[in-house]
Design a protein around this motif. Sequence first.
Motif, PDB file in Angstrom:
ATOM      1  N   PHE A 130      41.898  32.678  43.258  1.00 10.73           N
ATOM      2  CA  PHE A 130      41.817  31.449  42.465  1.00 10.73           C
ATOM      3  C   PHE A 130      40.394  30.923  42.500  1.00 10.73           C
ATOM      4  O   PHE A 130      39.596  31.232  43.405  1.00 10.73           O
ATOM      5  N   ALA A 131      40.062  30.122  41.502  1.00 10.47           N
ATOM      6  CA  ALA A 131      38.766  29.430  41.440  1.00 10.47           C
ATOM      7  C   ALA A 131      38.966  28.170  40.615  1.00 10.47           C
ATOM      8  O   ALA A 131      39.591  28.209  39.542  1.00 10.47           O
ATOM      9  N   ALA A 132      38.462  27.059  41.121  1.00  9.71           N
ATOM     10  CA  ALA A 132      38.635  25.776  40.435  1.00  9.71           C
ATOM     11  C   ALA A 132      37.413  24.897  40.689  1.00  9.71           C
ATOM     12  O   ALA A 132      36.713  25.052  41.704  1.00  9.71           O
ATOM     13  N   PHE A 133      37.189  23.959  39.752  1.00  9.24           N
ATOM     14  CA  PHE A 133      36.018  23.083  39.825  1.00  9.24           C
ATOM     15  C   PHE A 133      36.452  21.632  39.646  1.00  9.24           C
ATOM     16  O   PHE A 133      37.466  21.341  38.998  1.00  9.24           O
ATOM     17  N   LEU A 134      35.676  20.754  40.208  1.00  8.20           N
ATOM     18  CA  LEU A 134      35.941  19.327  40.063  1.00  8.20           C
ATOM     19  C   LEU A 134      35.580  18.888  38.651  1.00  8.20           C
ATOM     20  O   LEU A 134      34.560  19.312  38.103  1.00  8.20           O
TER      21      LEU A 134
ATOM     22  N   ILE B 207      40.659  24.801  36.410  1.00  5.49           N
ATOM     23  CA  ILE B 207      41.028  26.096  36.989  1.00  5.49           C
ATOM     24  C   ILE B 207      40.538  27.215  36.075  1.00  5.49           C
ATOM     25  O   ILE B 207      40.876  27.248  34.888  1.00  5.49           O
ATOM     26  N   THR B 208      39.763  28.126  36.618  1.00  4.28           N
ATOM     27  CA  THR B 208      39.300  29.275  35.838  1.00  4.28           C
ATOM     28  C   THR B 208      40.015  30.568  36.237  1.00  4.28           C
ATOM     29  O   THR B 208      39.961  31.549  35.502  1.00  4.28           O
ATOM     30  N   LEU B 209      40.660  30.560  37.387  1.00  2.00           N
ATOM     31  CA  LEU B 209      41.375  31.745  37.858  1.00  2.00           C
ATOM     32  C   LEU B 209      42.487  31.301  38.790  1.00  2.00           C
ATOM     33  O   LEU B 209      42.259  30.448  39.657  1.00  2.00           O
ATOM     34  N   ASN B 210      43.675  31.876  38.603  1.00  3.22           N
ATOM     35  CA  ASN B 210      44.791  31.544  39.491  1.00  3.22           C
ATOM     36  C   ASN B 210      45.794  32.695  39.533  1.00  3.22           C
ATOM     37  O   ASN B 210      46.970  32.536  39.218  1.00  3.22           O
ATOM     38  N   GLN B 211      45.340  33.857  39.943  1.00  2.84           N
ATOM     39  CA  GLN B 211      46.211  35.021  40.068  1.00  2.84           C
ATOM     40  C   GLN B 211      47.126  34.859  41.282  1.00  2.84           C
ATOM     41  O   GLN B 211      46.664  34.553  42.378  1.00  2.84           O
ATOM     42  N   GLY B 212      48.392  35.063  41.066  1.00  2.00           N
ATOM     43  CA  GLY B 212      49.366  34.860  42.139  1.00  2.00           C
ATOM     44  C   GLY B 212      49.875  33.443  42.204  1.00  2.00           C
ATOM     45  O   GLY B 212      50.805  33.151  42.949  1.00  2.00           O
ATOM     46  N   TYR B 213      49.268  32.525  41.429  1.00  2.00           N
ATOM     47  CA  TYR B 213      49.699  31.123  41.310  1.00  2.00           C
ATOM     48  C   TYR B 213      49.798  30.431  42.673  1.00  2.00           C
ATOM     49  O   TYR B 213      50.715  29.668  42.930  1.00  2.00           O
ATOM     50  N   GLY B 214      48.837  30.718  43.531  1.00  2.00           N
ATOM     51  CA  GLY B 214      48.842  30.075  44.845  1.00  2.00           C
ATOM     52  C   GLY B 214      48.196  28.699  44.847  1.00  2.00           C
ATOM     53  O   GLY B 214      48.506  27.872  45.711  1.00  2.00           O
TER      54      GLY B 214
ATOM     55  N   GLY C  13      50.746  43.395  45.997  1.00  2.00           N
ATOM     56  CA  GLY C  13      50.501  41.965  45.999  1.00  2.00           C
ATOM     57  C   GLY C  13      49.072  41.578  46.283  1.00  2.00           C
ATOM     58  O   GLY C  13      48.800  40.491  46.783  1.00  2.00           O
ATOM     59  N   ARG C  14      48.129  42.466  45.974  1.00  2.00           N
ATOM     60  CA  ARG C  14      46.730  42.155  46.258  1.00  2.00           C
ATOM     61  C   ARG C  14      46.122  41.229  45.215  1.00  2.00           C
ATOM     62  O   ARG C  14      45.036  40.682  45.423  1.00  2.00           O
ATOM     63  N   ASN C  15      46.773  41.065  44.071  1.00  2.00           N
ATOM     64  CA  ASN C  15      46.207  40.243  43.000  1.00  2.00           C
ATOM     65  C   ASN C  15      46.444  38.756  43.275  1.00  2.00           C
ATOM     66  O   ASN C  15      47.198  38.087  42.569  1.00  2.00           O
ATOM     67  N   ILE C  16      45.812  38.266  44.318  1.00  2.00           N
ATOM     68  CA  ILE C  16      45.884  36.843  44.673  1.00  2.00           C
ATOM     69  C   ILE C  16      44.458  36.317  44.745  1.00  2.00           C
ATOM     70  O   ILE C  16      43.679  36.743  45.605  1.00  2.00           O
TER      71      ILE C  16
ATOM     72  N   SER D  72      33.176  22.960  43.893  1.00  2.00           N
ATOM     73  CA  SER D  72      34.128  24.034  43.573  1.00  2.00           C
ATOM     74  C   SER D  72      34.892  24.475  44.817  1.00  2.00           C
ATOM     75  O   SER D  72      34.474  24.240  45.954  1.00  2.00           O
ATOM     76  N   PHE D  73      35.996  25.150  44.561  1.00  2.00           N
ATOM     77  CA  PHE D  73      36.871  25.656  45.625  1.00  2.00           C
ATOM     78  C   PHE D  73      37.455  26.966  45.122  1.00  2.00           C
ATOM     79  O   PHE D  73      37.995  27.033  44.007  1.00  2.00           O
ATOM     80  N   SER D  74      37.350  28.023  45.913  1.00  2.00           N
ATOM     81  CA  SER D  74      37.856  29.331  45.483  1.00  2.00           C
ATOM     82  C   SER D  74      38.332  30.125  46.690  1.00  2.00           C
ATOM     83  O   SER D  74      37.990  29.822  47.840  1.00  2.00           O
ATOM     84  N   GLY D  75      39.105  31.151  46.417  1.00  2.00           N
ATOM     85  CA  GLY D  75      39.606  32.009  47.490  1.00  2.00           C
ATOM     86  C   GLY D  75      40.284  33.243  46.935  1.00  2.00           C
ATOM     87  O   GLY D  75      40.640  33.296  45.763  1.00  2.00           O
TER      88      GLY D  75
END
Length: 241
Positions: free
Chosen positions: A101-105, A126-133, A96-99, A227-230
Amino acid sequence: MKTAALTVVGLLGALCLCLRTEANTAWDSLRQSAANWTGNLPCGGWDCDCEFRQPKGCCCVARPLFELEEATFMRMVGLWEGLTDLNKQIDEVTGGRNIAFAAFLSSTPGCFGPFTRNVSISYQNITLNQGYGYNAALGAFTAPRAGLYSFSYTVYSNVGPANERLYHKVQLMKDGLVIASSWEDNREDSEDSATQTVLLQLKQGNQVYVELVSGRFLCADTQGYNSFSGFLVYPFADVPV
């Protein structure tokens, strides 16, 4: 000489046959005596009952073989349980390490805000959302599993003409608690930005988001600088209280 040698060989052969016959006869006598013995045979750790009293063809090593088979099976069970525990530990570390995300306003030629209350910033691109968190509608990330996470956000604003008030404050929140914040309040700079990165221990279901404080505003972000990512650094079963 040859005749004498052949004579000696013949005598030796006859002697061996005789000795073998006598040995067989002695063994048969011993076997018969053991069979007629009353009580326990004085054989120490040997299974003399099987050897001497059971019919021929009896496997006298059946019990040791059974004990060896049982011991081997139990060792295999122990090894299997150890491998199962090891697999669980490996899954705990790597599963479950594939979590991430990255998103921009979204592009904002005007201003986002001000509002009469604190508002969660919804980063729609949204440019990345692995794990759909990450949920763009809420602007929040919900931890799919417990672990150590890294979060970053960038705040940017451009109020345009000089002497206009650059006035914003954003906060990184965890379940309603302020974790980090960035703010600006001056008329000297018409454009400014800031970035924060933090590590957070999260339980499954914890929410992390960025909010704009009431009365503040973000302006003229046409390049998606806000932007917001994690991402999940590593998972673990329990989070210390």
